[in-house]
Design an enzyme around this catalytic site. Structure first.
Site, PDB file in Angstrom:
ATOM      1  N   TYR A  61       0.800  -1.282   0.129  1.00 29.39           N
ATOM      2  CA  TYR A  61      -0.070  -0.006   0.011  1.00 29.39           C
ATOM      3  C   TYR A  61       0.757   1.253   0.110  1.00 29.39           C
ATOM      4  CZ  TYR A  61      -4.187  -2.652   1.145  1.00 29.39           C
ATOM      5  OH  TYR A  61      -5.370  -3.535   1.224  1.00 29.39           O
ATOM      6  N   PHE A 220     -13.829  -3.669  -0.816  1.00 29.67           N
ATOM      7  CA  PHE A 220     -14.584  -3.150  -1.980  1.00 29.67           C
ATOM      8  C   PHE A 220     -16.325  -3.106  -1.345  1.00 29.67           C
ATOM      9  CE2 PHE A 220     -11.132  -4.583  -4.906  1.00 29.67           C
ATOM     10  CZ  PHE A 220     -10.512  -3.547  -4.672  1.00 29.67           C
ATOM     11  N   GLY A 224     -17.703  -1.728  -4.326  1.00 31.57           N
ATOM     12  CA  GLY A 224     -18.463  -2.652  -5.278  1.00 31.57           C
ATOM     13  C   GLY A 224     -17.517  -2.701  -6.567  1.00 31.57           C
ATOM     14  N   PRO A 225     -18.509  -2.570  -7.590  1.00 33.56           N
ATOM     15  CA  PRO A 225     -17.730  -2.878  -8.942  1.00 33.56           C
ATOM     16  C   PRO A 225     -16.713  -1.874  -9.312  1.00 33.56           C
ATOM     17  CG  PRO A 225     -20.233  -3.366  -9.255  1.00 33.56           C
ATOM     18  CD  PRO A 225     -19.872  -2.584  -7.635  1.00 33.56           C
TER      19      PRO A 225
END
Length: 297
Positions: A61, A220, A224-225
């Site tokens: 990260y 996520f 999401g997507p």
């Protein structure tokens, strides 16, 4: 009369091995994108003030580069920011980190060798200023038929036996990977990309984790997507309607839905905005009805 602040304890707790954490945690990946280090430090300290005692990070990260592939200026590692903000660490704080794939441009997504995994663990120790890591997840790149975790998970198990790691987990895996790893050493968590509208093939993996007492930790959950691009404003009618009924934001409903998938499910939403942080933590207090859950899907 002042309104009582909602803290991470509202989401309940779960055990990662011998460590107890609140089910609402914090993901540090997005902290690295903003060049203002002081801002990141404020967010991390505010998270702890709000009762967050589970922080997710990774050796990779970093901005510029890393999984987000954004940012300018000198490298900013999430682990460095965590140390700057929180060391000496609170006794109840659990820091979960990941090792596994390479994010160098020349070798992007190549699996690290056991020797390289050890170097990643040592880099985590150095950046966090710790003599051991609470939880290390082996992050893999799924390639059916070519993605056995045995050798690399075994290498991490050796580091656990040597005292450098307290507990082990997996990331981006299937149920057969969990089977394979549990034959080698205990697994305390599985961390996968998963949301109301993302990777619902993992519903079964989530169920298996619950049966085995393994924490399931979705990333996520908000995005999401959108994945690495983050959560936008494109929410379906069901999410918006349930949010309106609760006087909440759609992002909060997505987090609440995540936590409602089982008592072993932990949330690790990330943000660099203190206001969004407080909203995320407050989502742990939202209780959805069976009818609302069915409507959300």
């Amino acid at each position: 009369m002042p309104v009582e602040e909602i803290t991470a304890s509202a989401a309940g707790s779960w055990n990662l091995g011998d460590r107890t954490v609140h089910r609402m945690g914090f993901g540090s990946m997005r902290l690295t994108t903003h060049p203002d280090r002081a801002r990141a430090v404020r967010v991390l300290r505010r998270a702890v003030e709000l009762g967050v005692n589970h922080i997710d990070t990774a050796a990779f990260y970093v901005s510029p580069g890393g999984p987000l592939g954004v940012g300018t200026g000198s490298p900013r590692y999430a682990a460095d920011l965590i140390r700057e903000a929180l060391a000496p660490y609170p006794d109840d704080l659990v820091i979960t980190t990941k090792v596994g794939p390479s994010f160098d441009e020349a070798t992007r997504h190549r699996e690290l060798t056991p020797a390289e995994l050890r170097r990643e663990v040592e880099a985590n120790l150095r950046r966090l200023g710790r003599d051991h890591l609470d939880v290390v997840n082996l992050r893999i790149v799924r390639r059916p038929g070519q993605d056995s975790v045995a050798e690399r998970f075994g290498a991490l198990a050796e580091l656990r036996d040597a005292g450098l790691i307290r507990h082990l987990g997996l990331s981006n895996v299937r149920a057969d990977h969990l089977d394979e790893a549990q034959d080698i050493a205990p697994v305390v968590c599985v961390q996968n990309g998963y949301a109301l509208d993302l990777n619902r093939w993992a519903d079964e993996l989530l169920r298996v984790c619950g049966e085995r007492g393994v924490a399931f930790v979705p990333f996520f959950a908000i995005a999401g997507p959108g994945r690495e691009a983050g959560g936008g404003g494109d929410h379906d009618d069901a999410v918006r309607a349930v949010a309106h009924a609760h006087g909440a934001t759609p992002h909060q409903i997505r987090l609440a839905w995540t936590l409602h998938q089982g008592p072993h499910v932990l949330a690790i939403p990330g943000t660099g905005d203190p206001e969004h942080l407080a909203q995320n933590v407050a989502a742990g207090a939202i209780r959805l009805t069976p009818e609302e859950l069915a409507r959300l899907g």
